[in-house]
Design a protein around this motif. Structure first.
Motif, short mmCIF file in Angstrom:
data_model
loop_
_atom_site.label_atom_id
_atom_site.label_comp_id
_atom_site.label_asym_id
_atom_site.label_seq_id
_atom_site.Cartn_x
_atom_site.Cartn_y
_atom_site.Cartn_z
N GLN A 29 0.84 -1.21 0.00
CA GLN A 29 0.00 0.00 0.00
C GLN A 29 0.86 1.25 0.00
O GLN A 29 0.61 2.20 -0.72
CB GLN A 29 -0.92 0.01 1.23
N LEU A 30 1.90 1.19 0.82
CA LEU A 30 2.81 2.33 0.90
C LEU A 30 3.41 2.63 -0.47
O LEU A 30 3.51 3.77 -0.89
CB LEU A 30 3.91 2.00 1.91
N MET A 31 3.78 1.54 -1.19
CA MET A 31 4.34 1.72 -2.52
C MET A 31 3.32 2.37 -3.46
O MET A 31 3.67 3.23 -4.26
CB MET A 31 4.78 0.38 -3.10
N GLN A 32 2.08 1.91 -3.34
CA GLN A 32 1.02 2.46 -4.20
C GLN A 32 0.88 3.96 -4.00
O GLN A 32 0.68 4.72 -4.93
CB GLN A 32 -0.33 1.81 -3.87
N HIS A 33 0.97 4.38 -2.71
CA HIS A 33 0.66 5.76 -2.40
C HIS A 33 1.89 6.66 -2.41
O HIS A 33 1.77 7.86 -2.49
CB HIS A 33 0.00 5.84 -1.02
N ASN A 34 3.05 6.07 -2.32
CA ASN A 34 4.25 6.88 -2.20
C ASN A 34 5.28 6.47 -3.26
O ASN A 34 6.01 5.49 -3.08
CB ASN A 34 4.82 6.70 -0.79
N PRO A 35 5.32 7.20 -4.36
CA PRO A 35 6.19 6.83 -5.48
C PRO A 35 7.66 6.79 -5.11
O PRO A 35 8.44 6.07 -5.74
CB PRO A 35 5.94 7.94 -6.50
N VAL A 36 8.06 7.56 -4.10
CA VAL A 36 9.47 7.55 -3.71
C VAL A 36 9.84 6.19 -3.14
O VAL A 36 10.85 5.58 -3.52
CB VAL A 36 9.78 8.66 -2.69
N VAL A 37 9.00 5.69 -2.22
CA VAL A 37 9.23 4.36 -1.68
C VAL A 37 9.22 3.34 -2.81
O VAL A 37 10.08 2.47 -2.90
CB VAL A 37 8.14 3.99 -0.64
N ALA A 38 8.24 3.47 -3.70
CA ALA A 38 8.10 2.52 -4.80
C ALA A 38 9.37 2.48 -5.64
O ALA A 38 9.91 1.41 -5.90
CB ALA A 38 6.91 2.90 -5.68
N SER A 39 9.88 3.64 -6.01
CA SER A 39 11.01 3.61 -6.92
C SER A 39 12.27 3.16 -6.20
O SER A 39 13.14 2.53 -6.79
CB SER A 39 11.20 4.97 -7.61
N GLN A 40 12.35 3.44 -4.89
CA GLN A 40 13.52 2.95 -4.16
C GLN A 40 13.50 1.43 -4.03
O GLN A 40 14.51 0.75 -4.19
CB GLN A 40 13.60 3.61 -2.79
#
Lengths: 233, 233
Positions: free
Chosen positions: B122-133
DNA sequence: CGCCAGTTTGACCAAGATCAACGCAAGTGG
DNA sequence: CCACTTGCGTTGATCTTGGTCAAACTGGCG
Protein backbone atom coordinates in the motif's frame (compact mmCIF):
# COMPACT_ATOMS: atom_id res chain seq x y z
CA UNK A 1 4.71 -17.59 -15.61
CA UNK A 2 5.79 -14.73 -17.86
CA UNK A 3 3.79 -13.25 -20.72
CA UNK A 4 2.99 -10.03 -18.96
CA UNK A 5 0.25 -7.63 -20.00
CA UNK A 6 -1.98 -10.23 -21.59
CA UNK A 7 -2.68 -10.98 -25.19
CA UNK A 8 -2.90 -7.86 -27.29
CA UNK A 9 -1.59 -8.73 -30.73
CA UNK A 10 1.19 -6.27 -31.36
CA UNK A 11 1.88 -7.92 -34.69
CA UNK A 12 -0.84 -5.89 -36.34
CA UNK A 13 1.54 -3.03 -35.90
CA UNK A 14 -0.58 -0.19 -34.57
CA UNK A 15 2.25 1.12 -32.41
CA UNK A 16 3.06 4.79 -32.56
CA UNK A 17 6.65 5.93 -32.21
CA UNK A 18 7.60 7.72 -29.01
CA UNK A 19 4.47 9.79 -28.53
CA UNK A 20 5.08 11.57 -25.27
CA UNK A 21 1.51 12.31 -24.22
CA UNK A 22 1.57 10.89 -20.73
CA UNK A 23 -1.85 12.13 -19.71
CA UNK A 24 -3.04 8.74 -18.62
CA UNK A 25 -5.88 7.68 -16.44
CA UNK A 26 -4.96 5.75 -13.33
CA UNK A 27 -7.36 2.95 -14.10
CA UNK A 28 -7.50 -0.60 -15.43
CA UNK A 29 -5.12 -3.01 -17.08
CA UNK A 30 -6.18 -2.15 -20.59
CA UNK A 31 -5.31 1.49 -20.13
CA UNK A 32 -1.92 0.42 -18.82
CA UNK A 33 -1.43 -1.65 -21.93
CA UNK A 34 -2.49 1.09 -24.27
CA UNK A 35 -0.34 3.59 -22.43
CA UNK A 36 2.72 1.40 -22.77
CA UNK A 37 2.00 0.56 -26.35
CA UNK A 38 1.84 4.24 -27.27
CA UNK A 39 5.40 4.89 -26.17
CA UNK A 40 6.93 1.83 -27.85
CA UNK A 41 8.57 1.15 -31.21
CA UNK A 42 8.43 -2.14 -33.09
CA UNK A 43 11.73 -3.51 -34.35
CA UNK A 44 12.74 -6.73 -36.04
CA UNK A 45 16.03 -8.59 -36.05
CA UNK A 46 17.16 -11.60 -38.00
CA UNK A 47 18.88 -14.71 -36.67
CA UNK A 48 22.04 -13.92 -34.65
CA UNK A 49 21.64 -10.16 -35.04
CA UNK A 50 22.73 -8.07 -32.09
CA UNK A 51 19.91 -6.15 -30.37
CA UNK A 52 22.28 -4.34 -28.06
CA UNK A 53 25.85 -4.97 -26.93
CA UNK A 54 27.55 -5.15 -23.58
CA UNK A 55 28.79 -1.64 -22.81
CA UNK A 56 26.08 0.19 -24.77
CA UNK A 57 24.05 2.83 -22.99
CA UNK A 58 21.06 1.26 -21.27
CA UNK A 59 18.45 3.80 -22.32
CA UNK A 60 15.76 1.43 -23.53
CA UNK A 61 13.64 -1.43 -22.26
CA UNK A 62 12.48 -4.21 -24.53
CA UNK A 63 9.66 -6.68 -24.76
CA UNK A 64 9.68 -9.71 -27.05
CA UNK A 65 6.74 -9.87 -29.45
CA UNK A 66 7.79 -13.01 -31.31
CA UNK A 67 10.90 -15.14 -31.63
CA UNK A 68 13.58 -15.85 -29.04
CA UNK A 69 16.24 -13.56 -27.58
CA UNK A 70 19.37 -14.61 -25.69
CA UNK A 71 20.92 -12.32 -23.11
CA UNK A 72 24.55 -13.30 -22.83
CA UNK A 73 28.12 -12.38 -22.05
CA UNK A 74 31.43 -13.39 -23.59
CA UNK A 75 34.41 -13.64 -21.23
CA UNK A 76 37.90 -12.57 -22.27
CA UNK A 77 39.08 -16.16 -22.71
CA UNK A 78 36.16 -17.22 -24.87
CA UNK A 79 33.90 -18.76 -22.24
CA UNK A 80 30.33 -17.73 -22.89
CA UNK A 81 27.44 -17.44 -20.45
CA UNK A 82 23.77 -17.09 -21.34
CA UNK A 83 21.87 -15.35 -18.55
CA UNK A 84 18.42 -15.96 -20.01
CA UNK A 85 16.32 -16.81 -23.01
CA UNK A 86 13.35 -14.51 -23.62
CA UNK A 87 10.24 -15.57 -25.51
CA UNK A 88 7.10 -13.79 -26.66
CA UNK A 89 5.78 -11.61 -23.85
CA UNK A 90 9.02 -11.53 -21.83
CA UNK A 91 10.73 -8.27 -20.96
CA UNK A 92 14.47 -7.82 -21.20
CA UNK A 93 17.04 -5.04 -20.93
CA UNK A 94 15.41 -3.57 -17.83
CA UNK A 95 18.24 -2.44 -15.60
CA UNK A 96 19.13 0.75 -13.82
CA UNK A 97 22.82 0.71 -14.64
CA UNK A 98 24.19 3.19 -17.15
CA UNK A 99 25.83 0.53 -19.31
CA UNK A 100 24.50 -2.77 -20.54
CA UNK A 101 26.07 -5.52 -18.47
CA UNK A 102 25.07 -8.14 -21.07
CA UNK A 103 24.61 -8.44 -24.81
CA UNK A 104 21.21 -9.28 -26.30
CA UNK A 105 21.01 -11.23 -29.56
CA UNK A 106 18.28 -12.72 -31.72
CA UNK A 107 18.32 -16.53 -31.53
CA UNK A 108 15.99 -16.79 -34.51
CA UNK A 109 14.06 -14.08 -36.36
CA UNK A 110 12.72 -11.79 -33.69
CA UNK A 111 10.27 -8.90 -33.33
CA UNK A 112 10.58 -6.74 -30.24
CA UNK A 113 8.94 -3.64 -28.85
CA UNK A 114 11.41 -1.03 -27.64
CA UNK A 115 10.53 1.53 -24.96
CA UNK A 116 12.52 4.60 -24.03
CA UNK A 117 13.52 4.09 -20.44
CA UNK A 118 12.67 7.69 -19.55
CA UNK A 119 9.19 7.36 -20.95
CA UNK A 120 8.56 4.01 -19.29
CA UNK A 121 9.79 5.30 -15.95
CA UNK A 122 7.56 8.35 -16.18
CA UNK A 123 4.70 6.09 -17.05
CA UNK A 124 5.43 4.03 -13.95
CA UNK A 125 5.49 7.16 -11.80
CA UNK A 126 2.12 8.28 -13.08
CA UNK A 127 0.38 4.97 -13.50
CA UNK A 128 0.49 2.60 -10.51
CA UNK A 129 -0.99 -0.25 -12.54
CA UNK A 130 1.92 -0.23 -14.95
CA UNK A 131 4.28 0.16 -12.02
CA UNK A 132 2.96 -2.81 -10.10
CA UNK A 133 2.84 -5.00 -13.20
CA UNK A 134 6.45 -4.20 -14.01
CA UNK A 135 7.30 -4.84 -10.38
CA UNK A 136 5.70 -8.26 -10.62
CA UNK A 137 7.72 -8.95 -13.74
CA UNK A 138 10.89 -8.05 -11.91
CA UNK A 139 10.02 -10.24 -8.94
CA UNK A 140 9.32 -13.13 -11.28
CA UNK A 141 12.65 -12.58 -13.01
CA UNK A 142 14.34 -12.48 -9.65
CA UNK A 143 12.76 -15.76 -8.55
CA UNK A 144 13.80 -17.21 -11.87
CA UNK A 145 17.38 -16.06 -11.47
CA UNK A 146 17.52 -17.57 -8.00
CA UNK A 147 16.20 -20.82 -9.38
CA UNK A 148 19.03 -20.74 -11.87
CA UNK A 149 21.66 -20.18 -9.19
CA UNK A 150 20.39 -23.37 -7.54
CA UNK A 151 20.55 -25.22 -10.83
CA UNK A 152 24.05 -23.99 -11.66
CA UNK A 153 25.39 -24.29 -8.14
CA UNK A 154 24.10 -27.65 -7.06
CA UNK A 155 22.67 -29.71 -9.89
CA UNK A 156 24.24 -32.45 -11.99
CA UNK A 157 24.31 -32.41 -15.79
CA UNK A 158 21.27 -34.70 -16.08
CA UNK A 159 19.29 -32.64 -13.60
CA UNK A 160 20.13 -29.46 -15.48
CA UNK A 161 19.11 -30.79 -18.86
CA UNK A 162 15.92 -32.36 -17.48
CA UNK A 163 14.98 -29.09 -15.77
CA UNK A 164 15.69 -27.18 -18.96
CA UNK A 165 13.52 -29.47 -21.07
CA UNK A 166 10.61 -29.26 -18.63
CA UNK A 167 10.94 -25.48 -18.54
CA UNK A 168 10.81 -25.33 -22.32
CA UNK A 169 7.86 -27.70 -22.53
CA UNK A 170 5.96 -25.68 -19.95
CA UNK A 171 6.64 -22.40 -21.69
CA UNK A 172 5.55 -23.66 -25.08
CA UNK A 173 2.00 -24.68 -25.83
CA UNK A 174 2.43 -27.69 -23.53
CA UNK A 175 2.11 -30.00 -26.49
CA UNK A 176 4.03 -33.28 -26.50
CA UNK A 177 6.42 -31.93 -29.13
CA UNK A 178 8.78 -29.05 -28.68
CA UNK A 179 10.76 -27.03 -31.21
CA UNK A 180 13.87 -25.62 -29.63
CA UNK A 181 14.86 -22.40 -31.36
CA UNK A 182 18.37 -22.44 -29.90
CA UNK A 183 21.45 -24.50 -30.77
CA UNK A 184 23.13 -27.09 -28.56
CA UNK A 185 25.87 -24.56 -27.86
CA UNK A 186 23.28 -22.08 -26.62
CA UNK A 187 21.80 -24.72 -24.32
CA UNK A 188 25.25 -25.60 -23.01
CA UNK A 189 26.11 -21.98 -22.28
CA UNK A 190 22.76 -21.55 -20.55
CA UNK A 191 23.22 -24.62 -18.36
CA UNK A 192 26.90 -24.15 -17.53
CA UNK A 193 27.90 -27.31 -19.43
CA UNK A 194 29.72 -28.13 -22.67
CA UNK A 195 27.96 -28.93 -25.89
CA UNK A 196 29.24 -32.50 -25.68
CA UNK A 197 27.71 -33.04 -22.26
CA UNK A 198 24.38 -31.65 -23.44
CA UNK A 199 24.40 -34.01 -26.44
CA UNK A 200 25.37 -37.00 -24.38
CA UNK A 201 22.68 -36.28 -21.81
CA UNK A 202 20.01 -35.88 -24.49
CA UNK A 203 21.18 -39.12 -26.08
CA UNK A 204 20.90 -40.77 -22.68
CA UNK A 205 17.31 -39.59 -22.25
CA UNK A 206 16.56 -40.81 -25.77
CA UNK A 207 18.10 -44.23 -25.09
CA UNK A 208 15.91 -44.53 -21.97
CA UNK A 209 12.81 -43.59 -23.98
CA UNK A 210 12.21 -40.47 -21.92
CA UNK A 211 12.26 -38.28 -25.03
CA UNK A 212 12.43 -38.71 -28.80
CA UNK A 213 14.58 -36.53 -31.07
CA UNK A 214 13.20 -36.74 -34.63
CA UNK A 215 15.59 -33.95 -35.60
CA UNK A 216 18.06 -31.95 -33.52
CA UNK A 217 15.70 -29.05 -32.92
CA UNK A 218 12.61 -31.10 -32.19
CA UNK A 219 12.12 -32.92 -28.91
CA UNK A 220 9.14 -35.10 -28.09
CA UNK A 221 8.20 -35.81 -24.52
CA UNK A 222 7.54 -39.52 -24.00
CA UNK A 223 7.79 -39.83 -20.21
CA UNK A 224 7.23 -36.63 -18.27
CA UNK A 225 7.30 -38.44 -14.92
CA UNK A 226 10.77 -39.77 -15.60
CA UNK A 227 11.99 -36.32 -16.57
CA UNK A 228 10.46 -34.80 -13.44
CA UNK A 229 12.05 -37.52 -11.32
CA UNK A 230 15.47 -36.60 -12.72
CA UNK A 231 14.89 -32.88 -12.34
CA UNK A 232 13.51 -33.30 -8.78
CA UNK A 233 14.71 -30.72 -6.17
CA UNK B 1 25.67 -1.04 -3.73
CA UNK B 2 22.99 -2.01 -1.23
CA UNK B 3 22.26 -0.23 2.03
CA UNK B 4 19.01 1.29 0.85
CA UNK B 5 17.27 4.16 2.58
CA UNK B 6 20.39 5.67 4.05
CA UNK B 7 21.69 5.75 7.56
CA UNK B 8 18.91 6.18 10.07
CA UNK B 9 19.94 4.28 13.18
CA UNK B 10 17.13 1.86 13.77
CA UNK B 11 18.99 0.46 16.75
CA UNK B 12 17.71 3.19 18.96
CA UNK B 13 14.41 1.44 18.61
CA UNK B 14 11.89 4.15 17.91
CA UNK B 15 9.87 1.89 15.61
CA UNK B 16 6.16 1.59 16.25
CA UNK B 17 4.41 -1.69 15.59
CA UNK B 18 2.09 -1.87 12.60
CA UNK B 19 0.61 1.61 12.76
CA UNK B 20 -1.61 1.74 9.72
CA UNK B 21 -1.81 5.49 9.20
CA UNK B 22 -0.88 5.69 5.56
CA UNK B 23 -1.59 9.38 5.17
CA UNK B 24 1.81 10.13 3.74
CA UNK B 25 3.10 13.06 1.78
CA UNK B 26 4.46 12.31 -1.65
CA UNK B 27 7.70 14.10 -0.99
CA UNK B 28 11.33 13.49 -0.14
CA UNK B 29 13.44 10.53 0.86
CA UNK B 30 13.22 11.18 4.55
CA UNK B 31 9.45 11.00 4.49
CA UNK B 32 9.73 7.70 2.65
CA UNK B 33 12.00 6.45 5.37
CA UNK B 34 9.80 7.58 8.17
CA UNK B 35 6.74 6.15 6.44
CA UNK B 36 8.39 2.76 6.11
CA UNK B 37 9.75 2.81 9.60
CA UNK B 38 6.30 3.42 11.02
CA UNK B 39 4.89 0.22 9.60
CA UNK B 40 7.83 -2.01 10.64
CA UNK B 41 8.59 -4.18 13.66
CA UNK B 42 12.05 -4.81 15.09
CA UNK B 43 12.97 -8.43 15.76
CA UNK B 44 16.14 -10.13 16.86
CA UNK B 45 17.40 -13.63 16.24
CA UNK B 46 20.38 -15.48 17.63
CA UNK B 47 22.98 -17.46 15.69
CA UNK B 48 21.43 -20.16 13.44
CA UNK B 49 17.86 -19.24 14.40
CA UNK B 50 15.29 -19.58 11.65
CA UNK B 51 13.69 -16.30 10.54
CA UNK B 52 11.25 -18.00 8.23
CA UNK B 53 11.11 -21.44 6.65
CA UNK B 54 10.60 -22.68 3.12
CA UNK B 55 6.88 -23.22 2.68
CA UNK B 56 5.77 -20.57 5.19
CA UNK B 57 3.34 -17.93 4.04
CA UNK B 58 5.19 -15.01 2.47
CA UNK B 59 3.27 -12.21 4.14
CA UNK B 60 6.20 -10.11 5.33
CA UNK B 61 9.21 -8.29 3.93
CA UNK B 62 12.40 -7.91 5.92
CA UNK B 63 15.33 -5.58 6.15
CA UNK B 64 18.54 -6.37 7.98
CA UNK B 65 19.49 -3.85 10.66
CA UNK B 66 22.59 -5.62 11.94
CA UNK B 67 24.18 -9.04 11.60
CA UNK B 68 24.11 -11.43 8.64
CA UNK B 69 21.25 -13.46 7.21
CA UNK B 70 21.52 -16.42 4.84
CA UNK B 71 18.71 -17.22 2.42
CA UNK B 72 19.01 -20.90 1.60
CA UNK B 73 17.41 -24.14 0.55
CA UNK B 74 18.00 -27.75 1.54
CA UNK B 75 17.46 -30.37 -1.16
CA UNK B 76 15.95 -33.76 -0.40
CA UNK B 77 19.30 -35.55 -0.59
CA UNK B 78 21.08 -33.14 1.72
CA UNK B 79 22.66 -30.81 -0.81
CA UNK B 80 22.35 -27.25 0.40
CA UNK B 81 22.29 -24.04 -1.63
CA UNK B 82 22.67 -20.52 -0.30
CA UNK B 83 20.98 -18.01 -2.57
CA UNK B 84 22.34 -14.93 -0.83
CA UNK B 85 23.88 -13.42 2.26
CA UNK B 86 22.21 -10.24 3.52
CA UNK B 87 24.01 -7.64 5.59
CA UNK B 88 22.96 -4.44 7.34
CA UNK B 89 20.70 -2.43 5.03
CA UNK B 90 19.84 -5.30 2.68
CA UNK B 91 16.26 -6.34 2.06
CA UNK B 92 15.20 -9.98 1.92
CA UNK B 93 12.01 -12.01 1.74
CA UNK B 94 10.49 -9.76 -0.93
CA UNK B 95 8.64 -12.03 -3.29
CA UNK B 96 5.16 -12.17 -4.70
CA UNK B 97 4.66 -15.90 -4.33
CA UNK B 98 2.29 -17.20 -1.70
CA UNK B 99 4.85 -19.53 -0.11
CA UNK B 100 8.46 -18.90 0.81
CA UNK B 101 10.64 -20.58 -1.79
CA UNK B 102 13.66 -20.37 0.53
CA UNK B 103 14.46 -20.48 4.22
CA UNK B 104 16.04 -17.48 5.97
CA UNK B 105 18.37 -18.03 8.92
CA UNK B 106 20.56 -15.90 11.15
CA UNK B 107 24.25 -16.50 10.45
CA UNK B 108 25.25 -14.67 13.62
CA UNK B 109 23.16 -12.60 16.03
CA UNK B 110 20.82 -10.58 13.87
CA UNK B 111 18.40 -7.70 14.19
CA UNK B 112 15.86 -7.24 11.42
CA UNK B 113 12.95 -4.97 10.65
CA UNK B 114 9.82 -6.80 9.54
CA UNK B 115 7.17 -5.19 7.35
CA UNK B 116 3.71 -6.52 6.62
CA UNK B 117 3.61 -7.08 2.91
CA UNK B 118 0.14 -5.55 2.61
CA UNK B 119 1.24 -2.41 4.35
CA UNK B 120 4.43 -2.10 2.35
CA UNK B 121 2.57 -2.64 -0.91
CA UNK B 122 0.00 0.00 0.00
CA UNK B 123 2.81 2.33 0.90
CA UNK B 124 4.34 1.72 -2.52
CA UNK B 125 1.02 2.46 -4.20
CA UNK B 126 0.66 5.76 -2.40
CA UNK B 127 4.25 6.88 -2.20
CA UNK B 128 6.19 6.83 -5.48
CA UNK B 129 9.47 7.55 -3.71
CA UNK B 130 9.23 4.36 -1.68
CA UNK B 131 8.10 2.52 -4.80
CA UNK B 132 11.01 3.61 -6.92
CA UNK B 133 13.52 2.95 -4.16
CA UNK B 134 12.20 -0.57 -3.68
CA UNK B 135 12.26 -0.99 -7.44
CA UNK B 136 15.92 0.01 -7.49
CA UNK B 137 16.60 -2.50 -4.76
CA UNK B 138 14.96 -5.21 -6.81
CA UNK B 139 16.91 -4.29 -9.92
CA UNK B 140 20.13 -4.39 -7.93
CA UNK B 141 19.21 -7.79 -6.56
CA UNK B 142 18.42 -8.97 -10.05
CA UNK B 143 21.77 -7.77 -11.39
CA UNK B 144 23.40 -9.48 -8.44
CA UNK B 145 21.62 -12.75 -9.10
CA UNK B 146 22.66 -12.64 -12.75
CA UNK B 147 26.24 -12.05 -11.67
CA UNK B 148 25.96 -15.15 -9.56
CA UNK B 149 24.64 -17.27 -12.42
CA UNK B 150 27.78 -16.29 -14.33
CA UNK B 151 29.96 -17.18 -11.36
CA UNK B 152 28.24 -20.53 -10.79
CA UNK B 153 27.90 -21.42 -14.45
CA UNK B 154 31.27 -20.53 -15.84
CA UNK B 155 33.87 -19.83 -13.17
CA UNK B 156 36.52 -22.09 -11.67
CA UNK B 157 36.90 -22.68 -7.94
CA UNK B 158 39.71 -20.11 -7.59
CA UNK B 159 37.75 -17.50 -9.53
CA UNK B 160 34.71 -18.09 -7.34
CA UNK B 161 36.59 -17.76 -4.07
CA UNK B 162 38.52 -14.70 -5.28
CA UNK B 163 35.28 -13.03 -6.41
CA UNK B 164 33.66 -13.87 -3.09
CA UNK B 165 36.52 -12.39 -1.08
CA UNK B 166 36.52 -9.19 -3.09
CA UNK B 167 32.76 -8.90 -2.70
CA UNK B 168 33.08 -9.29 1.05
CA UNK B 169 35.93 -6.80 1.27
CA UNK B 170 33.97 -4.26 -0.75
CA UNK B 171 30.85 -4.66 1.33
CA UNK B 172 32.69 -4.24 4.61
CA UNK B 173 34.36 -1.03 5.62
CA UNK B 174 36.98 -1.59 2.91
CA UNK B 175 39.65 -2.04 5.54
CA UNK B 176 42.50 -4.45 4.87
CA UNK B 177 41.08 -6.93 7.35
CA UNK B 178 37.79 -8.73 7.03
CA UNK B 179 35.79 -10.70 9.57
CA UNK B 180 33.68 -13.30 7.87
CA UNK B 181 30.56 -14.02 9.88
CA UNK B 182 29.84 -17.25 8.02
CA UNK B 183 31.41 -20.70 8.23
CA UNK B 184 33.41 -22.44 5.50
CA UNK B 185 30.38 -24.64 4.87
CA UNK B 186 28.25 -21.54 4.28
CA UNK B 187 30.82 -20.19 1.84
CA UNK B 188 30.95 -23.52 0.02
CA UNK B 189 27.17 -23.71 -0.30
CA UNK B 190 27.11 -20.12 -1.56
CA UNK B 191 29.78 -20.75 -4.20
CA UNK B 192 28.59 -24.15 -5.38
CA UNK B 193 31.73 -25.87 -4.05
CA UNK B 194 32.59 -28.23 -1.19
CA UNK B 195 34.05 -27.06 2.07
CA UNK B 196 37.31 -28.84 1.24
CA UNK B 197 37.70 -26.98 -2.03
CA UNK B 198 37.05 -23.65 -0.29
CA UNK B 199 39.70 -24.46 2.32
CA UNK B 200 42.23 -25.59 -0.22
CA UNK B 201 41.68 -22.50 -2.35
CA UNK B 202 42.05 -20.20 0.65
CA UNK B 203 45.23 -22.06 1.64
CA UNK B 204 46.49 -21.59 -1.90
CA UNK B 205 45.90 -17.83 -1.75
CA UNK B 206 47.63 -17.79 1.62
CA UNK B 207 50.63 -19.74 0.33
CA UNK B 208 50.92 -17.22 -2.53
CA UNK B 209 50.78 -14.30 -0.06
CA UNK B 210 47.59 -12.94 -1.59
CA UNK B 211 45.81 -13.08 1.76
CA UNK B 212 46.64 -13.84 5.40
CA UNK B 213 44.39 -15.89 7.66
CA UNK B 214 45.24 -15.07 11.31
CA UNK B 215 42.22 -17.11 12.37
CA UNK B 216 39.60 -18.94 10.32
CA UNK B 217 37.11 -16.08 10.39
CA UNK B 218 39.56 -13.29 9.77
CA UNK B 219 41.04 -12.63 6.34
CA UNK B 220 43.59 -9.95 5.58
CA UNK B 221 44.03 -8.64 2.07
CA UNK B 222 47.71 -8.53 1.12
CA UNK B 223 47.54 -8.29 -2.66
CA UNK B 224 44.30 -6.99 -4.07
CA UNK B 225 45.66 -6.88 -7.62
CA UNK B 226 46.44 -10.58 -7.54
CA UNK B 227 42.96 -11.36 -6.26
CA UNK B 228 41.37 -9.20 -8.96
CA UNK B 229 43.52 -10.88 -11.59
CA UNK B 230 42.19 -14.29 -10.50
CA UNK B 231 38.60 -13.07 -10.29
CA UNK B 232 38.87 -11.33 -13.70
CA UNK B 233 35.83 -11.73 -16.03
C1' DC C 1 42.36 -32.50 30.60
C1' DG C 2 39.41 -34.29 27.08
C1' DC C 3 35.70 -33.33 24.19
C1' DC C 4 33.51 -30.95 20.43
C1' DA C 5 32.74 -28.20 16.46
C1' DG C 6 34.83 -26.32 12.87
C1' DT C 7 38.88 -26.29 9.84
C1' DT C 8 42.73 -28.08 7.29
C1' DT C 9 45.33 -31.46 4.65
C1' DG C 10 46.13 -35.73 2.08
C1' DA C 11 44.94 -39.78 -0.98
C1' DC C 12 41.97 -41.32 -4.21
C1' DC C 13 37.91 -41.09 -7.38
C1' DA C 14 34.48 -39.64 -10.83
C1' DA C 15 31.68 -36.28 -13.38
C1' DG C 16 32.23 -33.64 -16.79
C1' DA C 17 35.75 -31.15 -19.86
C1' DT C 18 38.80 -31.54 -23.64
C1' DC C 19 40.44 -33.33 -27.86
C1' DA C 20 39.48 -35.68 -31.95
C1' DA C 21 36.93 -37.98 -35.40
C1' DC C 22 32.82 -38.76 -37.83
C1' DG C 23 27.86 -37.91 -39.49
C1' DC C 24 24.56 -35.37 -41.84
C1' DA C 25 21.82 -31.99 -44.10
C1' DA C 26 21.76 -27.58 -46.44
C1' DG C 27 23.83 -24.74 -49.38
C1' DT C 28 27.14 -23.52 -53.49
C1' DG C 29 29.44 -23.53 -57.58
C1' DG C 30 30.96 -25.99 -61.58
C1' DC D 1 22.99 -32.91 -61.14
C1' DC D 2 26.72 -33.81 -58.41
C1' DA D 3 31.31 -32.87 -55.92
C1' DC D 4 32.68 -29.84 -52.14
C1' DT D 5 32.16 -26.98 -48.38
C1' DT D 6 30.21 -25.43 -44.12
C1' DG D 7 27.85 -25.52 -39.87
C1' DC D 8 25.93 -28.30 -36.46
C1' DG D 9 25.37 -32.40 -33.90
C1' DT D 10 26.91 -36.88 -32.11
C1' DT D 11 30.11 -40.23 -30.25
C1' DG D 12 34.45 -42.05 -28.42
C1' DA D 13 39.02 -41.78 -25.77
C1' DT D 14 41.49 -39.49 -22.44
C1' DC D 15 42.45 -35.96 -18.95
C1' DT D 16 41.56 -32.59 -15.16
C1' DT D 17 39.14 -30.24 -11.74
C1' DG D 18 36.90 -30.59 -8.01
C1' DG D 19 34.37 -34.11 -5.12
C1' DT D 20 34.64 -37.89 -1.67
C1' DC D 21 36.53 -40.20 2.14
C1' DA D 22 39.48 -40.13 5.94
C1' DA D 23 42.54 -38.44 9.30
C1' DA D 24 44.77 -34.81 11.85
C1' DC D 25 44.69 -30.16 13.82
C1' DT D 26 42.98 -26.10 16.65
C1' DG D 27 40.72 -23.31 19.96
C1' DG D 28 37.08 -22.98 23.25
C1' DC D 29 34.78 -24.82 27.13
C1' DG D 30 32.82 -27.92 30.69
Amino acid sequence: MYRQFGNIDYRNGNAAVGSDSLTITQSGQLDALVALERIGTRLSFSRNAEIYAEGDGADCWYKVISGTVRVCKLLADGRRHIAEFCFGGDWFGIDNSGERPYTAEAVDDVIVMRFQRRGAEQLMQHNPVVASQLCDTMLRDLANAHGRTLLLGRMTASERVATFLLEMFDRGDRAKALDLPMSRTDIADYLGLTIETVCRTLSLFKRDDVIAIPNPHRIELLDRDALEAVSEA
